[in-house]
Write an enzyme that holds these catalytic residues in place. Structure first.
Site, short mmCIF file in Angstrom:
data_model
loop_
_atom_site.label_atom_id
_atom_site.label_comp_id
_atom_site.label_asym_id
_atom_site.label_seq_id
_atom_site.Cartn_x
_atom_site.Cartn_y
_atom_site.Cartn_z
N ASN A 9 3.54 2.60 -0.71
CA ASN A 9 2.97 1.88 -1.85
C ASN A 9 2.25 2.94 -2.68
OD1 ASN A 9 1.44 0.32 -3.59
ND2 ASN A 9 0.66 -1.06 -2.00
N ARG A 82 7.04 -0.19 -2.76
CA ARG A 82 6.58 -1.13 -3.78
C ARG A 82 6.97 -0.55 -5.14
NH1 ARG A 82 0.40 -1.81 -5.83
NH2 ARG A 82 0.79 -3.42 -7.37
N HIS A 170 1.73 -8.29 -9.09
CA HIS A 170 1.05 -8.54 -7.82
C HIS A 170 1.80 -9.54 -6.94
CE1 HIS A 170 -2.81 -7.13 -9.94
NE2 HIS A 170 -2.47 -6.20 -9.08
N ARG A 230 -8.81 -1.85 -17.56
CA ARG A 230 -7.96 -2.57 -18.53
C ARG A 230 -8.70 -3.79 -19.06
NH1 ARG A 230 -3.03 -3.14 -14.41
NH2 ARG A 230 -4.25 -1.83 -13.02
N GLU A 368 0.39 -6.13 1.31
CA GLU A 368 1.60 -5.84 0.53
C GLU A 368 2.61 -5.08 1.39
OE1 GLU A 368 -0.75 -3.88 -2.40
OE2 GLU A 368 -0.41 -5.44 -3.90
#
Ligand code: ADP
Length: 392
Positions: A9, A82, A170, A230, A368
């Protein structure tokens, strides 16, 4: 015989890795449904900015050294990654070849913080272990079944035809949360749930009976709630103004939106929630106030998309670790019937709402890497020749 699956990842600042035992028996019997059933042999994270680490190649070499020690020289069966953006074409895991890689590079402008890092890891691994089967698993895929209205943008059809639409991100994290529902409370499987993935990047997802029906991120990973660096959703008029009145070109605007805004921009202090929570600077407090306010409004929006809410689930770095962030967000959602048990929230227990709360609230860890492993093994089970098992 090669049994083990390496999961990578690769982010912009860290390379997370995990090694799963993926013997053929497990792959066919358990791999399909048991995200958490696969034995994880090794898990870790390398800081790409650490002085001793030389970019993706250096980080990967360090990971492979540890894997080699763990496996005692036995070969890997495959690697799975990922990949943030699968665009319109990739809605399921895919075996990476030169053509797939070229297609994924074309999506870099849609996720400039993540996609290049994800693909750099694939390319570095191909250099270090040529011929190792590599599988890409996508953050966008979980959202592909959303209703058309949730994916559409009200733009001219010619623009939409070029792939300008809402994708959502996500997804691997949201899928890992859904995979935990039955274990915690059977009613969650059929429920209307809002999952809050609150990390450096953050998004919320409205999940109805285990499926994504709406999410706060859209075309890029910029939309939705404010994040570490962000801004979240922004009036597009601001972009026009920045170009016209501050003479910023698109690269400069991109830099501002991905690296200089959000909690960092508002506080002028840090993108890290831990630093802001510990600070007495009034700007740090304002940054958190704005973050909570915007999350509260997005919960309202997703509640409308779901037609009501049965549960909230907090996950990722902030969601799992900050009791104060959870308490403030729950207070912003009190009008929906969310009531937090302060003691359960401090621990936290998986269920942090009171027994009287009309909307249940939970804390669940995201995994994940576990979802990537499960998806990759399901692909291998369908195409055994990927790892040469068809002939063994
Ligand atoms: P990503 O995987 O997107 O890089 P994580 O999910 O690991 O991010 O979340 C990272 C963020 O989690 C950090 O920026 C930090 O703000 C936050 N975080 C981690 N631990 C805590 C804590 N104990 N209290 C508050 N925030 C925390």
């Amino acid at each position: 015989m090669a049994h083990d699956l390496l999961v990578l990842n690769a982010g912009s600042s860290t390379l997370k890795f995990a090694l799963f035992e993926a013997s053929e028996a497990r792959q066919t019997n358990e791999g399909r449904e048991a995200t958490h059933g696969l034995p994880c042999l090794l898990r870790g994270e390398i800081d790409l900015h650490a002085p001793a680490v030389q970019g993706h190649d250096g980080a990967l070499a360090a990971v492979l050294e540890r894997i080699d020690r763990q496996l005692d020289g036995a070969p890997l069966a495959a690697a799975a990654h990922r990949v943030v953006h699968g665009g319109e074409h990739f809605s399921a895991p895919v075996l990476v070849d030169a053509r797939v890689l070229a297609d994924l590079h074309r999506l870099e402008s849609l996720a400039p913080l993540h996609q290049p890092a994800n693909l750099a890891a694939i390319e570095a691994l191909e250099r270090l272990m040529p011929g190792l089967p590599q599988i890409a698993c996508f953050d966008t895929a979980f959202h592909r079944g959303q209703p058309w209205v949730a994916q559409a943008l009200a733009l001219p059809a010619a623009v939409t035809a070029r792939g300008v639409r809402r994708y959502g991100f996500h997804g691997l994290s949201f899928e890992s949360i859904v995979a935990q529902f039955a274990r915690h409370d059977a009613s969650l499987v059929e429920a209307r749930v809002i999952v809050l993935h609150l990390g450096s990047g953050s998004s919320l997802c409205a999940i109805d009976k285990g499926r994504s029906v709406a999410t706060t991120m859209g075309f890029s990973a910029l939309e939705g709630i404010p994040m570490g660096t962000r801004p979240g959703s922004l009036d597009p008029g601001v972009l026009l103004w920045l170009a016209d009145h501050m003479a910023l070109d698109t690269r400069a605007i991109e830099h501002m939106l991905y690296r200089e805004s959000g909690l960092l921009g508002v506080s002028g202090l840090s993108a890290d929630m831990r630093v802001l929570e510990a600070s007495s600077d009034p700007q740090a407090a304002r940054a958190i106030d704005l973050w909570v306010y915007r999350i509260g409004r997005e919960i309202g929006s997703l509640a409308a998309a779901l037609g009501g809410v049965d549960a909230l689930v907090f996950t990722a770095g902030i969601g799992e670790n900050s009791a104060s962030a959870r308490a403030r967000i729950a207070a912003a959602a009190a009008w929906l019937g969310v009531e937090i048990d302060p003691a359960a929230n401090r621990e936290p227990r998986p269920r942090i709402s009171t027994s009287a709360s009309r909307v249940a609230a939970w804390v669940m860890p995201t995994d994940e890497e576990g979802v990537i492993a499960r998806q990759a093994l399901a692909l291998v089970a369908r195409h055994p020749r990927v790892t040469g098992r068809g002939s063994s």
